[in-house]
Write an enzyme that holds these catalytic residues in place. Sequence first.
Site, PDB file in Angstrom:
ATOM      1  N   GLU A  96       1.102  29.247  42.867  1.00 20.29           N
ATOM      2  CA  GLU A  96       1.293  30.578  42.261  1.00 20.29           C
ATOM      3  C   GLU A  96       1.767  31.602  43.279  1.00 20.29           C
ATOM      4  O   GLU A  96       2.442  32.558  42.931  1.00 20.29           O
ATOM      5  CB  GLU A  96      -0.016  31.076  41.624  1.00 20.29           C
ATOM      6  N   HIS A 112      -5.222   3.963  48.215  1.00 18.58           N
ATOM      7  CA  HIS A 112      -5.031   2.777  47.397  1.00 18.58           C
ATOM      8  C   HIS A 112      -4.271   3.077  46.123  1.00 18.58           C
ATOM      9  O   HIS A 112      -4.304   2.296  45.178  1.00 18.58           O
ATOM     10  CB  HIS A 112      -6.389   2.140  47.107  1.00 18.58           C
ATOM     11  N   LYS A 129       1.835  32.824  28.385  1.00 18.54           N
ATOM     12  CA  LYS A 129       0.676  33.572  27.872  1.00 18.54           C
ATOM     13  C   LYS A 129       1.096  34.399  26.658  1.00 18.54           C
ATOM     14  O   LYS A 129       0.402  34.446  25.648  1.00 18.54           O
ATOM     15  CB  LYS A 129       0.153  34.527  28.953  1.00 18.54           C
TER      16      LYS A 129
HETATM   17  O1  LIG Z   1      -9.241  36.316  36.096  1.00 22.12           O
HETATM   18  P1  LIG Z   1      -8.324  36.342  34.927  1.00 22.12           P
HETATM   19  O2  LIG Z   1      -7.725  37.684  34.698  1.00 22.12           O
HETATM   20  O3  LIG Z   1      -9.025  35.830  33.696  1.00 22.12           O
HETATM   21  O4  LIG Z   1      -7.137  35.382  35.221  1.00 22.12           O
HETATM   22  C1  LIG Z   1      -7.279  33.999  35.390  1.00 22.12           C
HETATM   23  C2  LIG Z   1      -5.986  33.358  35.824  1.00 22.12           C
HETATM   24  O5  LIG Z   1      -5.049  33.506  34.791  1.00 22.12           O
HETATM   25  C3  LIG Z   1      -3.699  33.745  35.007  1.00 22.12           C
HETATM   26  O6  LIG Z   1      -2.898  33.126  34.080  1.00 22.12           O
HETATM   27  C4  LIG Z   1      -3.138  33.695  36.397  1.00 22.12           C
HETATM   28  O7  LIG Z   1      -1.995  32.901  36.488  1.00 22.12           O
HETATM   29  C5  LIG Z   1      -4.125  33.273  37.432  1.00 22.12           C
HETATM   30  O8  LIG Z   1      -3.665  33.714  38.673  1.00 22.12           O
HETATM   31  C6  LIG Z   1      -5.477  33.856  37.141  1.00 22.12           C
HETATM   32  O9  LIG Z   1      -6.358  33.505  38.194  1.00 22.12           O
END
Ligand SMILES: O=P(O)(O)OC[C@H]1O[C@H](O)[C@H](O)[C@@H](O)[C@@H]1O
Length: 435
Positions: free
Chosen positions: A275, A296, A407
């Site tokens: 990331e 292995h 997302k």
């Molecule tokens: O801590 P949060 O806001 O729930 O995020 C949790 C995770 O989700 C995201 O999609 C990011 O890519 C991550 O870098 C992050 O650690």
Amino acid sequence: MNVDIGNALSAVAAPGISRAALERLDEQVATAHERIEAGMEAGEHGYAALNLPNRTDTDEIRVAVDRVTGPDTSAVLTVGIGGSALGAATITDALNDADDPEAIYLDNVDPDWLSATLDRLDLETTVLNVVSRSGTTAETLANFLVVRETFEEAGVDWTERTIVTTGDGGPLRELAERHNLPSLAVPDGVPGRFSALSAVGLVAAAVCGHDLDALLRGAAAEAETLTGSLFECPAYAYGATTYALDARGARTNAMMPYAESLETYAEWFAQLWAESLGKDDLGQTPVRALGVTDQHSQLQLYRAGPRDKLVTFVTVQETAARPIPDTDVDDLSYLGDASLGDLLDAEFEATEASLAAAGRPNVRIEIDRVDEFELGGLLYGMEAACVLAGELYGVNTFEQPAVEWAKKATRGLLGGGEFAEAEAVAEKTELRVER
Ligand SMILES: O=P(O)(O)OC[C@H]1O[C@H](O)[C@H](O)[C@@H](O)[C@@H]1O
């Protein structure tokens, strides 16, 4: 931690880096270090993470954790994902033994697995640790709602055993306030994948009884080594070497700890590397391996496949004494003179030498033992290595915009708003072959 980059030199390996090129790269390291130091001093976003060893308030964490734990605590169930789970999981998986509360991480929304996990827990003695920097991550919030309902259905008051770590605002912060739950803050300027040494990574460790101060002391000792030269700073030696090797064709970095307890560390490293550095068509692909197990399975490829890999070993100098019993079977008698630790060491050295003999680049990271101090140093060292590599690549190490696309699409598919990304899902090109 100590780092040995000898097997990444071009005298040994291809791809490899020459001494002269390393000396030239060291000038860039000096410039990058100045940038990193300035960022740390100003508490700039991302760079601020490297200040955590001197900034995290372990008393505050312990006071909050004391409100939800007791002598009968049997488990800590962390609901979080990515940076809100992997740092904590790395720490508890490395340090927990059979007498500690079990540490479980709900970082997936697979309903079969989630149900099976909840079914086997004694909820009366389980601490619920909800972690989300943004407080809005769908997977975490959905899992939390499911777990909360499971507590309620079992007649267990979840508000008495839930601790929350989140940002200043957002739905999770609101919920913590509404139910007067003990809550901790994700420190400002610290991206999730760099937050292992804050409350994000330390609450579960505190429930399990680990020494948070020793973790931070180990990290602080590593911070002391940050200087303007890769020849004096193990973390920078690692960050600079991986960058140079990537540029010379080692597009994959296989992280291979020789300790079962560090298997999760390789997962944490994979998120950190992927990331942070995977942007602008740049970045080295991290893969997870485990010594000796993957000798292995994957080693054949690493030694004889395409010359596009760097293998990073993590070795532990002191391991538990466990002699191998004598046997009267002649062919096995050599084992009786050794311990499992001797066998592990010999296998590591043999594997390292086998890669070098085939001209395959590899780097060795050494820690003394798997304890709080050494682990704190390892986590901090890898974070600093990553920040340095980010400077050398010239990418924005602390953002992950590419993750946002899926997302939004997911949210759109579930009716959580209008997102063009969700429409693209329906436009998938098909070429199906059906049974
Ligand atoms: O801590 P949060 O806001 O729930 O995020 C949790 C995770 O989700 C995201 O999609 C990011 O890519 C991550 O870098 C992050 O650690």
